[in-house]
Design a protein around this motif. Structure first.
Motif, PDB file in Angstrom:
ATOM      1  N   ARG A 222       0.715  -1.094   0.114  1.00  0.00           N
ATOM      2  CA  ARG A 222      -0.048  -0.102   0.118  1.00  0.00           C
ATOM      3  C   ARG A 222       0.815   1.058  -0.015  1.00  0.00           C
ATOM      4  O   ARG A 222       0.626   2.266  -0.903  1.00  0.00           O
ATOM      5  N   ARG A 223       1.935   1.233   0.804  1.00  0.00           N
ATOM      6  CA  ARG A 223       2.954   2.470   0.990  1.00  0.00           C
ATOM      7  C   ARG A 223       3.496   2.694  -0.429  1.00  0.00           C
ATOM      8  O   ARG A 223       3.568   3.708  -0.794  1.00  0.00           O
ATOM      9  N   GLU A 224       3.917   1.530  -1.215  1.00  0.00           N
ATOM     10  CA  GLU A 224       4.501   1.662  -2.649  1.00  0.00           C
ATOM     11  C   GLU A 224       3.583   2.124  -3.529  1.00  0.00           C
ATOM     12  O   GLU A 224       3.902   3.117  -4.335  1.00  0.00           O
ATOM     13  N   CYS A 225       2.205   1.817  -3.342  1.00  0.00           N
ATOM     14  CA  CYS A 225       1.236   2.429  -4.234  1.00  0.00           C
ATOM     15  C   CYS A 225       1.023   3.904  -4.046  1.00  0.00           C
ATOM     16  O   CYS A 225       1.067   4.770  -4.915  1.00  0.00           O
ATOM     17  N   GLU A 226       1.010   4.144  -2.637  1.00  0.00           N
ATOM     18  CA  GLU A 226       0.796   5.588  -2.332  1.00  0.00           C
ATOM     19  C   GLU A 226       1.933   6.491  -2.728  1.00  0.00           C
ATOM     20  O   GLU A 226       1.804   7.602  -3.377  1.00  0.00           O
ATOM     21  N   SER A 227       3.186   5.883  -2.784  1.00  0.00           N
ATOM     22  CA  SER A 227       4.333   6.808  -3.236  1.00  0.00           C
ATOM     23  C   SER A 227       4.374   6.985  -4.713  1.00  0.00           C
ATOM     24  O   SER A 227       4.433   8.019  -5.141  1.00  0.00           O
ATOM     25  N   ALA A 228       3.810   5.894  -5.565  1.00  0.00           N
ATOM     26  CA  ALA A 228       3.651   6.088  -7.046  1.00  0.00           C
ATOM     27  C   ALA A 228       2.834   7.238  -7.500  1.00  0.00           C
ATOM     28  O   ALA A 228       2.767   7.892  -8.179  1.00  0.00           O
ATOM     29  N   CYS A 229       1.423   7.291  -6.514  1.00  0.00           N
ATOM     30  CA  CYS A 229       0.401   8.268  -6.799  1.00  0.00           C
ATOM     31  C   CYS A 229       0.963   9.553  -6.497  1.00  0.00           C
ATOM     32  O   CYS A 229       0.602  10.199  -7.170  1.00  0.00           O
ATOM     33  N   SER A 230       1.849   9.700  -5.420  1.00  0.00           N
ATOM     34  CA  SER A 230       2.246  11.198  -5.266  1.00  0.00           C
ATOM     35  C   SER A 230       3.151  11.508  -6.269  1.00  0.00           C
ATOM     36  O   SER A 230       3.467  12.667  -6.875  1.00  0.00           O
ATOM     37  N   ASP A 231       4.086  10.495  -6.737  1.00  0.00           N
ATOM     38  CA  ASP A 231       4.750  10.809  -7.936  1.00  0.00           C
ATOM     39  C   ASP A 231       4.015  11.297  -9.228  1.00  0.00           C
ATOM     40  O   ASP A 231       4.453  12.261 -10.135  1.00  0.00           O
ATOM     41  N   LEU A 232       3.041  10.587  -9.655  1.00  0.00           N
ATOM     42  CA  LEU A 232       2.129  10.659 -10.677  1.00  0.00           C
ATOM     43  C   LEU A 232       1.330  12.043 -10.432  1.00  0.00           C
ATOM     44  O   LEU A 232       0.624  12.079 -11.570  1.00  0.00           O
ATOM     45  N   GLU A 243      -3.376   3.803 -20.918  1.00  0.00           N
ATOM     46  CA  GLU A 243      -2.968   4.591 -21.795  1.00  0.00           C
ATOM     47  C   GLU A 243      -2.274   6.165 -21.146  1.00  0.00           C
ATOM     48  O   GLU A 243      -1.308   6.397 -21.476  1.00  0.00           O
ATOM     49  N   GLU A 244      -2.989   6.554 -20.283  1.00  0.00           N
ATOM     50  CA  GLU A 244      -2.592   7.806 -19.563  1.00  0.00           C
ATOM     51  C   GLU A 244      -1.428   7.367 -18.588  1.00  0.00           C
ATOM     52  O   GLU A 244      -0.475   8.068 -18.525  1.00  0.00           O
ATOM     53  N   PHE A 245      -1.295   6.115 -18.090  1.00  0.00           N
ATOM     54  CA  PHE A 245      -0.417   5.697 -17.110  1.00  0.00           C
ATOM     55  C   PHE A 245       0.884   5.828 -18.095  1.00  0.00           C
ATOM     56  O   PHE A 245       1.947   6.198 -17.786  1.00  0.00           O
ATOM     57  N   GLU A 246       0.835   5.066 -19.327  1.00  0.00           N
ATOM     58  CA  GLU A 246       1.955   4.856 -20.061  1.00  0.00           C
ATOM     59  C   GLU A 246       2.736   6.305 -20.186  1.00  0.00           C
ATOM     60  O   GLU A 246       3.891   6.205 -20.298  1.00  0.00           O
ATOM     61  N   GLU A 247       1.960   7.193 -20.627  1.00  0.00           N
ATOM     62  CA  GLU A 247       2.533   8.567 -20.794  1.00  0.00           C
ATOM     63  C   GLU A 247       3.090   9.223 -19.556  1.00  0.00           C
ATOM     64  O   GLU A 247       4.146   9.914 -19.820  1.00  0.00           O
ATOM     65  N   LYS A 249       4.471   7.380 -16.791  1.00  0.00           N
ATOM     66  CA  LYS A 249       5.150   6.635 -15.647  1.00  0.00           C
ATOM     67  C   LYS A 249       6.561   6.787 -15.587  1.00  0.00           C
ATOM     68  O   LYS A 249       6.878   6.540 -14.746  1.00  0.00           O
ATOM     69  N   HIS A 250       6.918   7.618 -16.441  1.00  0.00           N
ATOM     70  CA  HIS A 250       8.512   8.109 -16.104  1.00  0.00           C
ATOM     71  C   HIS A 250       8.610   8.940 -14.873  1.00  0.00           C
ATOM     72  O   HIS A 250       9.525   9.104 -14.496  1.00  0.00           O
ATOM     73  N   MET A 251       7.371   9.515 -14.473  1.00  0.00           N
ATOM     74  CA  MET A 251       7.385  10.345 -13.242  1.00  0.00           C
ATOM     75  C   MET A 251       7.545   9.616 -12.130  1.00  0.00           C
ATOM     76  O   MET A 251       8.012  10.159 -10.991  1.00  0.00           O
ATOM     77  N   ILE A 252       7.441   8.265 -12.042  1.00  0.00           N
ATOM     78  CA  ILE A 252       7.807   7.572 -10.926  1.00  0.00           C
ATOM     79  C   ILE A 252       9.085   7.213 -10.721  1.00  0.00           C
ATOM     80  O   ILE A 252       9.838   6.578 -11.594  1.00  0.00           O
ATOM     81  N   GLY A 253       9.755   7.712  -9.456  1.00  0.00           N
ATOM     82  CA  GLY A 253      11.144   7.787  -9.257  1.00  0.00           C
ATOM     83  C   GLY A 253      11.611   6.267  -9.027  1.00  0.00           C
ATOM     84  O   GLY A 253      12.755   6.030  -9.614  1.00  0.00           O
ATOM     85  N   ASP A 254      10.663   5.478  -8.242  1.00  0.00           N
ATOM     86  CA  ASP A 254      11.330   4.182  -7.767  1.00  0.00           C
ATOM     87  C   ASP A 254      11.097   3.015  -8.668  1.00  0.00           C
ATOM     88  O   ASP A 254       9.710   2.864  -8.970  1.00  0.00           O
ATOM     89  N   GLU A 255      11.854   2.266  -9.101  1.00  0.00           N
ATOM     90  CA  GLU A 255      11.541   1.013  -9.947  1.00  0.00           C
ATOM     91  C   GLU A 255      10.424   0.106  -9.214  1.00  0.00           C
ATOM     92  O   GLU A 255       9.648  -0.405 -10.061  1.00  0.00           O
ATOM     93  N   ILE A 256      10.715  -0.119  -7.900  1.00  0.00           N
ATOM     94  CA  ILE A 256       9.572  -1.123  -7.591  1.00  0.00           C
ATOM     95  C   ILE A 256       8.346  -0.458  -7.423  1.00  0.00           C
ATOM     96  O   ILE A 256       7.352  -1.051  -7.796  1.00  0.00           O
ATOM     97  N   CYS A 257       8.170   0.813  -7.105  1.00  0.00           N
ATOM     98  CA  CYS A 257       6.771   1.485  -7.218  1.00  0.00           C
ATOM     99  C   CYS A 257       6.148   1.399  -8.470  1.00  0.00           C
ATOM    100  O   CYS A 257       5.013   1.412  -8.640  1.00  0.00           O
TER     101      CYS A 257
END
Ligand code: GLA
Length: 378
Positions: A222-232, A243-247, A249-257
């Protein structure tokens, strides 16, 4: 099973005022999406937890479970309710949650429970225990809550007092299930619709691996998903279509997230596509989406294990099987398999023999009857 009312009479020397049942659930598709604002597609099953209860006028809560009979009657004082680190924390937490929602009970209760769900198998025995408690207390004291509210109160109890940050799926399925159907739930809005499971057999295979370490890993996901959300910069991962995610996804800093987010976004699409396929009677497509779901949970979300992978991968090879995947939170528990009804016998034989050879135990197999949600039994 002896009727729960007889058990109550034996333990408390009086007849119960109400008896209720809440089912467990199996999720067909849409895994780890319910805390990401996505869709899930579970059905309530015929196994679950029974509860018989009687009023008390001394503000005490006296709980007994036939599944933990060694522990005897566990007594709480509702004026000062502290958790004990045992099964009885679940019903107590529901009372605390009812109170947090403004429903203080006018008295105490005697309650006897009996569950026929395998323990730690990921079929939502915790949610069934929460929901059966909420519904039984509602019936006992005329608490003005619907089944849907009972689900929300159960989830609140688990999040706030038990400390597992689960989504709403399990409690919702247990409270709102419908005979012969699964329920497509949008966890963001709680909009839902039922879809008949049709002619396919839903078969659960229990790996026997208890998912005991699951809660800390679950909270971590859950924390990893929250971190991805805040990056996105989005409120929930599933507010993005693939499709939106693919555009972005480079905003997510961490590989695991990034991998966790990939799973959630695509799993949400799969869940919706699967229900469309089911409505059109396209069971092979539904099954192949289940298989993709398993691969994503295994490789991107990393919540599978060797035993679950074996069960899913062997099932994919069996004739008459549309699809198979791990179900529930993961790290053990069960697979869910969708197949032609006449394939069940040979599937069961093959999977049990192969699993025993590889892991030394014969896995239990349950043929599911999609069932109604929680309610009074007598
Ligand atoms: C557990 C949780 C659910 C859901 C699943 C994964 O069962 O209780 O809320 O997140 O895991 O889909």
């Amino acid at each position: 099973m002896e009727k729960i009312s007889f058990s109550f009479e034996k333990i408390f020397n009086k007849t119960p005022d109400v008896c209720c049942f809440a089912p467990g659930r199996v999720n067909l598709i849409g895994e780890h999406t319910d805390y990401n604002g996505g869709h899930v597609f579970p059905c309530a099953i015929h196994m679950g937890i029974y509860c018989a209860a009687g009023k008390r006028n001394d503000n005490k809560l006296c709980l007994y479970s036939e599944n933990f009979s060694d522990e005897g009657i566990i007594e709480f004082d509702l004026a000062d309710p502290n958790l004990r680190g045992c099964w009885a924390d679940y019903p107590l937490s529901v009372i605390k949650a009812l109170s947090a929602f403004g429903y203080d009970l006018p008295g105490g209760a005697d309650m006897v429970f009996h569950g026929d769900l395998p323990d730690g198998a990921g079929l939502s025995s915790s949610a069934a225990l929460e929901v059966v408690t909420a519904v039984t207390l509602r019936e006992l004291y005329s608490v003005p809550i619907t089944n849907q509210e009972a689900a929300i109160i159960g989830q609140f109890a688990e999040n706030r007092f038990i400390g597992v940050n689960c989504g709403i799926m399990d409690q919702f399925a247990s409270a709102m299930g419908k005979k012969d159907s699964a329920v497509l739930l949008d966890s963001d809005t709680l909009a839902f619709e039922y879809a008949p499971v049709g002619n396919a057999a839903v078969v659960i295979v229990n790996s026997g691996v208890k998912h005991s370490l699951a809660s800390s890993a679950y909270n971590q996901r859950r924390r990893e998903c929250e971190s991805a959300c805040s990056d996105l910069r989005v409120p929930t991962l599933c507010s993005l279509v693939p499709e939106e995610f693919e555009e972005r996804k480079h905003m997510i800093g961490d590989e695991i997230c990034l991998r966790r987010a990939m799973h959630a976004v695509y799993e949400n699409r799969r869940a919706k596509d699967a229900v469309d396929a089911l409505k059109k009677g396209d069971l092979p497509l539904f099954g192949s989406l289940m298989n993709e779901s398993h691969i994503s949970l295994r490789d991107y979300y990393e919540v599978s294990c060797e035993e679950l992978d074996y069960l899913a991968e062997e099932a994919w090879k069996q004739p008459g099987v549309y699809g198979a995947r791990m179900t529930g939170g993961g790290f053990g528990g069960c697979t869910v398999n969708l197949m032609q009804p006449d394939a069940v016998m040979s599937f069961t034989r093959t999977i049990q023999t192969g699993y025993e050879k590889r892991f030394g135990i014969i896995p239990e197999v349950y043929i599911v009857r999609a069932s109604d949600g929680a309610g009074r039994t007598e």
